[in-house]
Design a protein around this motif. Structure first.
Motif, PDB file in Angstrom:
ATOM      1  N   GLY A 339     -31.552 -17.961  17.578  1.00  0.00           N
ATOM      2  CA  GLY A 339     -32.374 -19.153  17.451  1.00  0.00           C
ATOM      3  C   GLY A 339     -33.513 -18.989  16.468  1.00  0.00           C
ATOM      4  N   ASP A 340     -33.392 -18.037  15.553  1.00  0.00           N
ATOM      5  CA  ASP A 340     -34.450 -17.716  14.598  1.00  0.00           C
ATOM      6  C   ASP A 340     -34.243 -18.536  13.326  1.00  0.00           C
ATOM      7  N   LEU A 341     -34.729 -19.783  13.340  1.00  0.00           N
ATOM      8  CA  LEU A 341     -34.536 -20.660  12.193  1.00  0.00           C
ATOM      9  C   LEU A 341     -35.379 -20.249  10.990  1.00  0.00           C
ATOM     10  N   THR A 342     -36.468 -19.536  11.227  1.00  0.00           N
ATOM     11  CA  THR A 342     -37.310 -19.100  10.118  1.00  0.00           C
ATOM     12  C   THR A 342     -36.534 -18.157   9.200  1.00  0.00           C
ATOM     13  N   THR A 343     -35.908 -17.155   9.785  1.00  0.00           N
ATOM     14  CA  THR A 343     -35.128 -16.217   8.981  1.00  0.00           C
ATOM     15  C   THR A 343     -33.922 -16.907   8.368  1.00  0.00           C
ATOM     16  N   ALA A 344     -33.246 -17.769   9.143  1.00  0.00           N
ATOM     17  CA  ALA A 344     -32.081 -18.473   8.613  1.00  0.00           C
ATOM     18  C   ALA A 344     -32.464 -19.323   7.406  1.00  0.00           C
ATOM     19  N   GLU A 345     -33.580 -20.027   7.519  1.00  0.00           N
ATOM     20  CA  GLU A 345     -34.029 -20.849   6.391  1.00  0.00           C
ATOM     21  C   GLU A 345     -34.374 -19.986   5.188  1.00  0.00           C
ATOM     22  N   ARG A 346     -35.013 -18.850   5.438  1.00  0.00           N
ATOM     23  CA  ARG A 346     -35.410 -17.977   4.334  1.00  0.00           C
ATOM     24  C   ARG A 346     -34.176 -17.448   3.605  1.00  0.00           C
ATOM     25  N   VAL A 347     -33.157 -17.037   4.353  1.00  0.00           N
ATOM     26  CA  VAL A 347     -31.924 -16.560   3.728  1.00  0.00           C
ATOM     27  C   VAL A 347     -31.272 -17.678   2.916  1.00  0.00           C
ATOM     28  N   TYR A 348     -31.179 -18.865   3.508  1.00  0.00           N
ATOM     29  CA  TYR A 348     -30.522 -19.993   2.849  1.00  0.00           C
ATOM     30  C   TYR A 348     -31.229 -20.363   1.553  1.00  0.00           C
ATOM     31  N   ARG A 349     -32.542 -20.496   1.598  1.00  0.00           N
ATOM     32  CA  ARG A 349     -33.267 -20.903   0.398  1.00  0.00           C
ATOM     33  C   ARG A 349     -33.285 -19.804  -0.667  1.00  0.00           C
ATOM     34  N   THR A 350     -33.418 -18.566  -0.233  1.00  0.00           N
ATOM     35  CA  THR A 350     -33.438 -17.471  -1.202  1.00  0.00           C
ATOM     36  C   THR A 350     -32.114 -17.379  -1.944  1.00  0.00           C
ATOM     37  N   THR A 351     -31.008 -17.431  -1.220  1.00  0.00           N
ATOM     38  CA  THR A 351     -29.709 -17.338  -1.870  1.00  0.00           C
ATOM     39  C   THR A 351     -29.419 -18.560  -2.739  1.00  0.00           C
ATOM     40  N   THR A 352     -29.909 -19.727  -2.347  1.00  0.00           N
ATOM     41  CA  THR A 352     -29.707 -20.912  -3.184  1.00  0.00           C
ATOM     42  C   THR A 352     -30.444 -20.776  -4.504  1.00  0.00           C
ATOM     43  N   ARG A 353     -31.673 -20.278  -4.447  1.00  0.00           N
ATOM     44  CA  ARG A 353     -32.418 -20.068  -5.692  1.00  0.00           C
ATOM     45  C   ARG A 353     -31.705 -19.076  -6.591  1.00  0.00           C
ATOM     46  N   TRP A 354     -31.216 -18.002  -6.002  1.00  0.00           N
ATOM     47  CA  TRP A 354     -30.473 -17.025  -6.801  1.00  0.00           C
ATOM     48  C   TRP A 354     -29.219 -17.659  -7.411  1.00  0.00           C
ATOM     49  N   LEU A 355     -28.507 -18.444  -6.622  1.00  0.00           N
ATOM     50  CA  LEU A 355     -27.267 -19.038  -7.091  1.00  0.00           C
ATOM     51  C   LEU A 355     -27.520 -19.993  -8.249  1.00  0.00           C
ATOM     52  N   VAL A 356     -28.539 -20.822  -8.121  1.00  0.00           N
ATOM     53  CA  VAL A 356     -28.872 -21.756  -9.199  1.00  0.00           C
ATOM     54  C   VAL A 356     -29.341 -21.000 -10.442  1.00  0.00           C
ATOM     55  N   GLY A 357     -30.210 -20.024 -10.231  1.00  0.00           N
ATOM     56  CA  GLY A 357     -30.721 -19.267 -11.370  1.00  0.00           C
ATOM     57  C   GLY A 357     -29.640 -18.491 -12.107  1.00  0.00           C
ATOM     58  N   LEU A 358     -28.653 -18.021 -11.385  1.00  0.00           N
ATOM     59  CA  LEU A 358     -27.594 -17.237 -12.007  1.00  0.00           C
ATOM     60  C   LEU A 358     -26.535 -18.106 -12.678  1.00  0.00           C
ATOM     61  N   THR A 359     -26.244 -19.282 -12.116  1.00  0.00           N
ATOM     62  CA  THR A 359     -25.083 -20.043 -12.588  1.00  0.00           C
ATOM     63  C   THR A 359     -25.409 -21.256 -13.460  1.00  0.00           C
ATOM     64  N   TRP A 360     -26.563 -21.884 -13.275  1.00  0.00           N
ATOM     65  CA  TRP A 360     -26.843 -23.062 -14.087  1.00  0.00           C
ATOM     66  C   TRP A 360     -26.882 -22.754 -15.584  1.00  0.00           C
ATOM     67  N   PRO A 361     -27.477 -21.652 -16.024  1.00  0.00           N
ATOM     68  CA  PRO A 361     -27.393 -21.350 -17.463  1.00  0.00           C
ATOM     69  C   PRO A 361     -25.947 -21.234 -17.950  1.00  0.00           C
ATOM     70  N   LEU A 362     -25.072 -20.687 -17.093  1.00  0.00           N
ATOM     71  CA  LEU A 362     -23.662 -20.580 -17.467  1.00  0.00           C
ATOM     72  C   LEU A 362     -23.036 -21.957 -17.638  1.00  0.00           C
ATOM     73  N   TRP A 363     -23.279 -22.877 -16.667  1.00  0.00           N
ATOM     74  CA  TRP A 363     -22.651 -24.196 -16.753  1.00  0.00           C
ATOM     75  C   TRP A 363     -23.199 -24.998 -17.933  1.00  0.00           C
ATOM     76  N   LEU A 364     -24.489 -24.914 -18.170  1.00  0.00           N
ATOM     77  CA  LEU A 364     -25.058 -25.623 -19.310  1.00  0.00           C
ATOM     78  C   LEU A 364     -24.521 -25.063 -20.629  1.00  0.00           C
ATOM     79  N   GLY A 365     -24.442 -23.733 -20.697  1.00  0.00           N
ATOM     80  CA  GLY A 365     -23.906 -23.118 -21.910  1.00  0.00           C
ATOM     81  C   GLY A 365     -22.438 -23.441 -22.118  1.00  0.00           C
ATOM     82  N   TYR A 366     -21.679 -23.465 -21.034  1.00  0.00           N
ATOM     83  CA  TYR A 366     -20.256 -23.766 -21.161  1.00  0.00           C
ATOM     84  C   TYR A 366     -20.046 -25.203 -21.626  1.00  0.00           C
ATOM     85  N   ALA A 367     -20.842 -26.136 -21.086  1.00  0.00           N
ATOM     86  CA  ALA A 367     -20.724 -27.528 -21.518  1.00  0.00           C
ATOM     87  C   ALA A 367     -21.054 -27.674 -23.000  1.00  0.00           C
ATOM     88  N   ALA A 368     -22.072 -26.956 -23.456  1.00  0.00           N
ATOM     89  CA  ALA A 368     -22.484 -27.075 -24.855  1.00  0.00           C
ATOM     90  C   ALA A 368     -21.523 -26.368 -25.806  1.00  0.00           C
TER      91      ALA A 368
END
Length: 481
Positions: A339-368
């Motif tokens: 029932g520890d939503l604090t840790t769950a939220e921290r994991v979810y948001r941290t990994t989302t930031r990593w995922l966006v930071g790692l992949t968005w440059p790839l998708w933008l570059g691939y489109a261009a």
């Protein structure tokens, strides 16, 4: 206070920010390293095959290997994730007992988190009923109750593929010898992944990094390259692709044995939890790879080769998400089980930031740079630019949702996950049937895009409404379990 996030118990309810980040960074780096190596290996295989074989032969190879992976995902029954859940979740038992003992000794359950003196910790734990020791018989119980059914089902499926090699050749344009080779390899493809997942449930990422991240992709690349350069026939090329799975299954089994003894608890309870997710995982596997097979069936192997080349970059994003999920899944299971939503939220948001930071440059570059990128595969693949644009836009939306389905499953809502993925598959198939006959590979890309949006947006809404967890945000969530 009602409507506010519960404060964790002092002993083990939450991980302090510093150790939490160090642990997540360490495991996340391992998962991403494995994903990066696998993505590089898969991309290199596509590059070697498309540059060496004519489009029809390349499309036949991609169709057969994609179908093998899709079938493996179905017969795996999601036992890999089930084992992660069972083995990692069982580790929360001592934490719950420690908190209960702390409460009995006068430590309030809602006390702010603080460092516990070692003497006090030993004193509290002295009165905590400890879990029974795992013995080898319990490890064997996991093998008999979990691994044996999956292996048996894989053998049955392999037999079916071998018997249907002739009809499959007529439908797909892939020679019967290729189907026979892949049928023989199917049980090893299935079990290698399940065994590696079990090691993650026991708290180690090293087998994932070494076996899934190095032996598998690099072995496939080396053997497929050698077979193509030697002008090997299609069945030998398929064997070159499949052989590393045999080695990975053996290595993972040896490593898992070295981590024992271990216990998944009641096998019937394991299957009660895993059964809904087994169906969802089967549908998910079909969703991830059906597009290539549909293009081959409706537009021919050559169109399947163009589609595979143009969408190959999506594997990078998928594997980045998979690498982060591998690192975070066990943590999410433990946090939500407590029932520890604090840790769950921290994991979810941290990994989302990593995922966006790692992949968005790839998708933008691939489109261009899509025309330049597709020229790497040869002049026959230049018509995939529109597919690349659809892929880039869709994956940017999907990664912004984070690994939301992993959160949903970690919270135990496997039936909701099944419904979401089923809806995504239904949308994909409907759009493919409507669009592929007229637009070929581009129609398949649009169908895939519609399914991906459904698959990510539905669980994002569900997780937000049920638990208050969102992929981005600065403030704490206000919803509790």
């Amino acid at each position: 206070m009602a409507g506010s996030r519960p404060v964790m118990a002092p002993l083990t309810g939450a991980v302090r920010r510093g150790p939490f980040r160090r642990g997540l960074v360490r495991h996340g780096a391992a998962g991403l390293a494995a994903a990066a190596t696998a993505a590089t290996g898969q991309f290199a295989i596509v590059l070697v095959v498309t540059r060496t074989l004519e489009p029809r032969a390349a499309g036949a190879f991609f169709t057969a290997t994609t179908a093998c992976l899709m079938l493996a995902g179905v017969v795996r029954l999601d036992t890999g994730n089930g084992l992660v859940h069972a083995l990692a979740g069982s580790r929360t038992g001592p934490a719950r007992n420690a908190r209960a003992a702390a409460s009995e000794r006068g430590v309030p359950a809602d006390a702010p988190h603080q460092k516990v003196p070692p003497g006090l910790l030993r004193g509290v734990l002295a009165g905590v009923p400890q879990p029974r020791r795992c013995v080898r018989g319990q490890s064997a119980g996991m093998v008999r109750g979990v691994l044996a059914p999956v292996g048996a089902l894989a053998c049955v499926a392999a037999t079916g593929v071998w018997l249907a090699a002739g009809p499959l050749a007529g439908l797909t344009g892939v020679s019967p010898g290729v189907w026979a080779v892949l049928a023989a390899a199917l049980p090893f493809v299935v079990l290698s992944d399940v065994l590696v997942c079990a090691t993650r449930g026991l708290g180690t990422m090293r087998p994932t990094l070494l076996i899934s991240g190095a032996v598998q992709p690099l072995g496939q690349l080396a053997l497929v390259t050698a077979a193509v350069l030697a002008g090997a026939p299609a069945p030998v090329l398929a064997a070159a692709w499949a052989l590393p799975s045999v080695a990975c299954a053996v290595l993972a089994a040896v490593r898992l044995r070295g981590l024992g003894p271990y216990d998944v608890g009641d096998v019937r309870a394991f299957w009660r939890h895993t059964a809904p997710r087994s169906v969802a995982a089967a549908v998910q596997s079909v969703f991830q790879r059906l597009d290539v097979v549909v293009v081959a069936l409706l537009a021919g192997p050559a169109a399947a080769a163009v589609y595979t080349a143009a969408t190959r970059f999506k594997v990078v994003g998928q594997l980045a998400g998979q690498g982060l999920a591998q690192a975070a899944q066990a943590r999410l299971v433990r946090a939500l089980a407590e029932g520890d939503l604090t840790t769950a939220e921290r994991v979810y948001r941290t990994t989302t930031r990593w995922l966006v930071g790692l992949t968005w440059p790839l998708w933008l570059g691939y489109a261009a740079l899509a025309p330049l990128a597709l020229s790497l595969f040869g002049p026959a693949y230049a018509g995939g630019v529109a597919i690349a644009l659809v892929l880039s836009a869709t994956m940017m939306v999907a990664t912004a949702c984070g690994m939301v389905d992993v959160v949903l499953v970690a919270a135990g809502r496997t039936t909701a996950s099944l419904a979401n993925v089923s809806a995504a598959v239904a949308v994909t198939i409907a759009l493919d049937v409507l669009l592929v006959p007229a637009y070929g590979a581009l129609g398949a890309a649009l169908g895939w895009s519609g399914g991906v949006l459904v698959k990510n947006l539905l669980p994002a809404v569900q997780v937000s409404r049920r638990y208050g967890l969102r992929p981005f945000g600065l403030g704490p969530v206000a919803r509790t379990t």
